[in-house]
Design an enzyme around this catalytic site. Sequence first.
Site, short mmCIF file in Angstrom:
data_model
loop_
_atom_site.label_atom_id
_atom_site.label_comp_id
_atom_site.label_asym_id
_atom_site.label_seq_id
_atom_site.Cartn_x
_atom_site.Cartn_y
_atom_site.Cartn_z
N ASN A 29 0.86 -1.18 0.00
CA ASN A 29 0.00 0.00 0.00
C ASN A 29 0.89 1.23 0.00
O ASN A 29 1.50 1.55 1.02
CB ASN A 29 -0.90 -0.03 1.25
CG ASN A 29 -1.72 1.23 1.41
OD1 ASN A 29 -1.84 2.03 0.49
ND2 ASN A 29 -2.28 1.42 2.60
N LYS A 78 0.03 4.29 -0.32
CA LYS A 78 -0.61 5.48 0.24
C LYS A 78 -0.36 6.70 -0.67
O LYS A 78 -0.34 6.54 -1.88
CB LYS A 78 -0.13 5.73 1.68
CG LYS A 78 -0.20 4.47 2.54
CD LYS A 78 0.02 4.75 3.99
CE LYS A 78 0.11 3.43 4.75
NZ LYS A 78 0.05 3.61 6.18
N HIS A 86 -9.43 1.06 4.95
CA HIS A 86 -8.17 1.28 5.66
C HIS A 86 -8.42 2.24 6.82
O HIS A 86 -9.23 3.17 6.71
CB HIS A 86 -7.12 1.86 4.70
CG HIS A 86 -5.74 1.85 5.28
ND1 HIS A 86 -5.33 2.79 6.19
CD2 HIS A 86 -4.71 1.01 5.10
CE1 HIS A 86 -4.08 2.53 6.54
NE2 HIS A 86 -3.68 1.45 5.90
N GLU A 122 -6.85 4.66 7.91
CA GLU A 122 -6.64 6.08 7.59
C GLU A 122 -7.86 6.68 6.90
O GLU A 122 -8.19 7.85 7.10
CB GLU A 122 -5.36 6.23 6.74
CG GLU A 122 -4.12 5.99 7.60
CD GLU A 122 -2.90 5.49 6.84
OE1 GLU A 122 -2.89 5.55 5.59
OE2 GLU A 122 -1.96 5.03 7.51
N GLU A 172 -5.26 -5.09 10.65
CA GLU A 172 -4.24 -4.05 10.83
C GLU A 172 -4.52 -3.28 12.13
O GLU A 172 -5.32 -2.33 12.13
CB GLU A 172 -4.29 -3.06 9.67
CG GLU A 172 -3.99 -3.68 8.32
CD GLU A 172 -3.43 -2.65 7.35
OE1 GLU A 172 -2.31 -2.87 6.88
OE2 GLU A 172 -4.06 -1.62 7.12
N GLY A 189 2.62 2.13 10.79
CA GLY A 189 3.60 3.20 10.67
C GLY A 189 4.32 3.56 11.95
O GLY A 189 4.98 4.59 12.03
N SER A 232 3.52 -2.27 10.32
CA SER A 232 4.96 -2.29 10.58
C SER A 232 5.62 -3.63 10.22
O SER A 232 6.55 -4.07 10.91
CB SER A 232 5.26 -1.91 12.03
OG SER A 232 4.86 -0.57 12.27
C1 PEP Z 1 -0.73 0.14 6.15
O1 PEP Z 1 -0.96 1.34 6.28
O2 PEP Z 1 -1.51 -0.60 5.52
C2 PEP Z 1 0.49 -0.38 6.75
C3 PEP Z 1 0.51 -1.63 7.08
O3 PEP Z 1 1.51 0.52 6.95
P1 PEP Z 1 2.98 0.20 7.57
O4 PEP Z 1 3.44 -1.12 6.98
O5 PEP Z 1 3.82 1.34 7.14
O6 PEP Z 1 2.79 0.08 9.04
#
Ligand code: PEP
Length: 246
Positions: A9, A11, A90, A92, A160, A166, A206
């Site tokens: 992803n 973003k 997601h 976000e 998630e 992040g 992460s």
């Molecule tokens: C995400 O936003 O889907 C995600 C998993 O981000 P990160 O791997 O940067 O934590």
Amino acid sequence: MRRKLAAGNWKMNGMQASLAELARLAQAHRDSAVEILICPPATLLQAATAYAPLTVGAQDCHMNASGAHTGDLSAAQIRDAGGRAVIVGHSERRADHHESSQMVRAKARAAQAEGLTAIVCMGESAAQREAQNTLDIIGGQLAGSIPDTATGENLVVAYEPIWAIGTGRVPTLAQIGEVHDFIRARLERRFGAGVGRSVRILYGGSVKPDNAAGIFTVSNVDGALVGGASLTAAAFSPIISALDAV
Ligand code: PEP
């Protein structure tokens, strides 16, 4: 058998020059058994389809097929540009755009109706985990966000934890396993063993080259949804290799 899936992803990151990363990934993993899906920003979606065996998805879609929705993309437009999947729900988007599970479900249904795979995201906040409400939250998001039209081909669930996205913080393997087993049981209860066992469940939050192999040993982890570490081939490639090695 569920095919392993490594989904990136991007973003709101990536320019034309970033396509070079896809060329590197495609070259390095041309014989991979793992499905590699890249979800770039909409500006790169069509160009990103040139890097087989990588497949391409979008990061969101509108619930309607067309119309007066400035700035949005429909599932049909994503399909028309060569996309095969779309991330919906997601955290976000749930936070920044006030998307409810009901809206996420409508988006997933719209995606599936166009032949796209909906990657439906869900996860608890830090406060919800501390209050030991994780499974209640996930159960509610599962029931609310997933349409009845789900099959093993048109649905992927991504767990998630919001506090892991992040941040560099990752749940323990036992915590990941508990949630993934719970999601699997709920999918089987709602859709029956056939569909329930064929839906892939990704862990996201992460995932990095140094923790991926451990995460991929956990039961009912069928791959990862990767944010930051999917932006470069140098970081994403070892994660894909770790999944390939399971
Ligand atoms: C995400 O936003 O889907 C995600 C998993 O981000 P990160 O791997 O940067 O934590």
